[in-house]
Design a protein around this motif. Structure first.
Motif, mmCIF file in Angstrom:
data_model
loop_
_atom_site.group_PDB
_atom_site.id
_atom_site.type_symbol
_atom_site.label_atom_id
_atom_site.label_comp_id
_atom_site.label_asym_id
_atom_site.label_seq_id
_atom_site.Cartn_x
_atom_site.Cartn_y
_atom_site.Cartn_z
ATOM 1 N N LEU A 93 40.975 23.105 -72.766
ATOM 2 C CA LEU A 93 40.432 23.466 -71.456
ATOM 3 C C LEU A 93 40.041 24.937 -71.403
ATOM 4 O O LEU A 93 39.032 25.297 -70.790
ATOM 5 N N ALA A 94 40.834 25.782 -72.045
ATOM 6 C CA ALA A 94 40.520 27.213 -72.063
ATOM 7 C C ALA A 94 39.181 27.450 -72.758
ATOM 8 O O ALA A 94 38.325 28.195 -72.263
ATOM 9 N N SER A 95 38.993 26.797 -73.909
ATOM 10 C CA SER A 95 37.743 26.959 -74.663
ATOM 11 C C SER A 95 36.565 26.352 -73.916
ATOM 12 O O SER A 95 35.491 26.960 -73.819
ATOM 13 N N ARG A 96 36.767 25.146 -73.371
ATOM 14 C CA ARG A 96 35.682 24.460 -72.668
ATOM 15 C C ARG A 96 35.229 25.234 -71.438
ATOM 16 O O ARG A 96 34.030 25.479 -71.248
ATOM 17 N N ASP A 97 36.192 25.636 -70.604
ATOM 18 C CA ASP A 97 35.836 26.306 -69.356
ATOM 19 C C ASP A 97 35.265 27.697 -69.597
ATOM 20 O O ASP A 97 34.361 28.139 -68.877
ATOM 21 N N SER A 98 35.791 28.404 -70.596
ATOM 22 C CA SER A 98 35.266 29.745 -70.874
ATOM 23 C C SER A 98 33.827 29.670 -71.365
ATOM 24 O O SER A 98 33.015 30.556 -71.093
ATOM 25 N N GLU A 99 33.509 28.601 -72.087
ATOM 26 C CA GLU A 99 32.144 28.435 -72.592
ATOM 27 C C GLU A 99 31.199 27.980 -71.487
ATOM 28 O O GLU A 99 30.104 28.536 -71.319
ATOM 29 N N GLU A 100 31.616 26.968 -70.714
ATOM 30 C CA GLU A 100 30.740 26.426 -69.677
ATOM 31 C C GLU A 100 30.580 27.393 -68.505
ATOM 32 O O GLU A 100 29.465 27.711 -68.090
ATOM 33 N N MET A 101 31.694 27.860 -67.955
ATOM 34 C CA MET A 101 31.623 28.770 -66.813
ATOM 35 C C MET A 101 31.215 30.174 -67.245
ATOM 36 O O MET A 101 30.746 30.973 -66.436
ATOM 37 N N GLY A 102 31.381 30.460 -68.537
ATOM 38 C CA GLY A 102 30.994 31.772 -69.052
ATOM 39 C C GLY A 102 29.511 32.051 -68.865
ATOM 40 O O GLY A 102 29.097 33.205 -68.725
ATOM 41 N N LYS A 103 28.698 31.005 -68.844
ATOM 42 C CA LYS A 103 27.258 31.180 -68.629
ATOM 43 C C LYS A 103 26.995 31.784 -67.251
ATOM 44 O O LYS A 103 26.114 32.637 -67.087
ATOM 45 N N LEU A 104 27.773 31.339 -66.271
ATOM 46 C CA LEU A 104 27.636 31.874 -64.914
ATOM 47 C C LEU A 104 28.120 33.319 -64.856
ATOM 48 O O LEU A 104 27.443 34.191 -64.299
ATOM 49 N N TYR A 105 29.288 33.565 -65.458
ATOM 50 C CA TYR A 105 29.847 34.921 -65.432
ATOM 51 C C TYR A 105 28.940 35.910 -66.170
ATOM 52 O O TYR A 105 28.744 37.039 -65.711
ATOM 53 N N ASN A 106 28.402 35.490 -67.308
ATOM 54 C CA ASN A 106 27.500 36.362 -68.067
ATOM 55 C C ASN A 106 26.243 36.679 -67.268
ATOM 56 O O ASN A 106 25.732 37.803 -67.318
ATOM 57 N N PHE A 107 25.745 35.700 -66.531
ATOM 58 C CA PHE A 107 24.556 35.899 -65.699
ATOM 59 C C PHE A 107 24.793 37.020 -64.688
ATOM 60 O O PHE A 107 23.893 37.809 -64.391
ATOM 61 N N GLY A 133 26.799 39.499 -65.129
ATOM 62 C CA GLY A 133 27.137 40.753 -65.798
ATOM 63 C C GLY A 133 28.568 40.888 -66.266
ATOM 64 O O GLY A 133 28.987 41.977 -66.680
ATOM 65 N N TYR A 134 29.333 39.810 -66.236
ATOM 66 C CA TYR A 134 30.730 39.859 -66.667
ATOM 67 C C TYR A 134 30.870 39.440 -68.129
ATOM 68 O O TYR A 134 30.131 38.582 -68.616
ATOM 69 N N SER A 135 31.855 40.025 -68.800
ATOM 70 C CA SER A 135 32.202 39.593 -70.154
ATOM 71 C C SER A 135 33.337 38.580 -70.054
ATOM 72 O O SER A 135 34.168 38.648 -69.146
ATOM 73 N N VAL A 136 33.367 37.623 -70.988
ATOM 74 C CA VAL A 136 34.350 36.536 -70.933
ATOM 75 C C VAL A 136 35.079 36.421 -72.266
ATOM 76 O O VAL A 136 34.453 36.393 -73.327
ATOM 77 N N GLY A 137 36.407 36.350 -72.204
ATOM 78 C CA GLY A 137 37.220 36.188 -73.403
ATOM 79 C C GLY A 137 38.007 34.897 -73.344
ATOM 80 O O GLY A 137 38.201 34.322 -72.271
ATOM 81 N N CYS A 138 38.462 34.437 -74.501
ATOM 82 C CA CYS A 138 39.243 33.199 -74.558
ATOM 83 C C CYS A 138 40.350 33.342 -75.593
ATOM 84 O O CYS A 138 40.099 33.708 -76.746
ATOM 85 N N LEU A 139 41.580 33.056 -75.188
ATOM 86 C CA LEU A 139 42.741 33.133 -76.070
ATOM 87 C C LEU A 139 43.153 31.731 -76.503
ATOM 88 O O LEU A 139 43.336 30.855 -75.673
ATOM 89 N N THR A 140 43.282 31.524 -77.806
ATOM 90 C CA THR A 140 43.788 30.253 -78.328
ATOM 91 C C THR A 140 44.850 30.559 -79.376
ATOM 92 O O THR A 140 44.992 31.709 -79.819
ATOM 93 N N ASP A 141 45.572 29.528 -79.794
ATOM 94 C CA ASP A 141 46.628 29.757 -80.787
ATOM 95 C C ASP A 141 46.067 30.024 -82.175
ATOM 96 O O ASP A 141 46.817 30.289 -83.119
ATOM 97 N N GLU A 142 44.731 29.972 -82.313
ATOM 98 C CA GLU A 142 44.105 30.269 -83.599
ATOM 99 C C GLU A 142 43.861 31.763 -83.781
ATOM 100 O O GLU A 142 43.546 32.218 -84.881
ATOM 101 N N ILE A 143 43.982 32.525 -82.701
ATOM 102 C CA ILE A 143 43.757 33.973 -82.775
ATOM 103 C C ILE A 143 45.091 34.678 -83.020
ATOM 104 O O ILE A 143 45.965 34.700 -82.153
ATOM 105 N N HIS A 144 45.233 35.250 -84.209
ATOM 106 C CA HIS A 144 46.464 35.950 -84.561
ATOM 107 C C HIS A 144 46.252 37.455 -84.724
ATOM 108 O O HIS A 144 47.195 38.230 -84.595
ATOM 109 N N ASP A 145 45.016 37.836 -85.031
ATOM 110 C CA ASP A 145 44.712 39.255 -85.207
ATOM 111 C C ASP A 145 44.819 39.977 -83.868
ATOM 112 O O ASP A 145 44.168 39.595 -82.891
#
Length: 248
Positions: free
Chosen positions: A129-143, A145-157
């Motif tokens: 849900l985090a990945s899906r919503d950040s990608e789909e709703m991110g289009k609106l936020y980017n429009f 002027g907002y930047s959008v980030g997404c945290l998943t358990d695959e990000i360790h760095d």
């Protein structure tokens, strides 16, 4: 009840404000994309300059967000969704029925509260849900002027993780936020922390996260930094002390 319950009065007040937002629809519908973006930027600048409060710009922010959503996502916020957005902005729980568009409702309050520039965290129940919503709703936020980030358990760095937190809007699960918070509190220097200040958050499936998931505590451990022998010695000295006695 003759005059209705307290909740009925609150909802009635929200609906009245929704009508005021509806009256702004034609005004923003006539603007080009660039003009719509500029109108939003002016609102955001006024908030950050402390010239206006979030409540002052709520009507225009919601109207602009709805128009932007219609253009970018092909989805227009209905009155019940405007009410839901106001409830979330007022730090309350909004119960939405299946199909009423919770994800779209959240965008109204997210866009408004992100104006301050201190970040907005959106808490979801899983990585999908985090990945899906950040990608789909991110289009609106980017429009807008907002930047959008997404945290998943695959990000360790930690550098990459900090980049997600430094975005205007960050999506992630309760576990990711919780463990990152615990790890940050084990850091010895502030610049090593990955999270930014905690300004505003929206919790999806709040009953699941704050009740069901809360039954399982988040526990983290780290290496001991010093020899515990000092604590043993201090304890022996403390046991030899007498109440009221003065040292020579």
């Amino acid at each position: 009840m003759l005059f209705g319950s307290k909740n009925d009065k609150i909802v009635k007040g929200y609906l009245k404000r929704a009508q005021k937002i509806n009256k702004l629809e034609d005004q923003y519908k006539q603007l080009s994309d660039d003009e719509l973006k500029n109108a939003f930027t002016e609102l955001k600048n006024a908030v950050q300059a402390n010239e206006k409060t979030l409540d002052d710009v709520l009507n225009d922010s919601f109207a602009i967000t709805r128009e932007a959503s219609t253009r970018v996502l092909g989805m227009r916020h209905h009155d019940v969704q405007l009410v839901g957005g106001m409830v979330l902005h007022n730090n309350s729980i909004a119960e939405m029925k299946t199909g009423e568009g919770k994800t779209l409702v959240a965008t109204l309050s997210v866009v408004l509260n992100a104006m301050v520039g201190k970040g907005v965290h959106i808490v979801t129940v899983n990585d999908y849900l985090a990945s899906r919503d950040s990608e789909e709703m991110g289009k609106l936020y980017n429009f807008l002027g907002y930047s959008v980030g997404c945290l998943t358990d695959e990000i360790h760095d930690e550098v990459l993780k900090k980049e997600q937190y430094d975005c205007d809007i960050t999506y992630g699960t309760n576990n990711e936020y919780g463990f990152d918070y615990l790890r940050d509190n084990m850091k010895t220097r502030a610049e090593e922390k990955v999270q930014r200040e905690h300004h505003y958050a929206i919790v999806d499936e709040v009953d699941s996260i704050l009740i069901d998931e809360a039954r399982t505590p988040l526990i983290i451990s780290g290496p001991v930094q010093r020899d515990t022998v000092h604590y043993v010695q201090a304890n022996k000295i403390a046991l030899q002390m007498e109440k009221g006695a003065k040292a020579d």
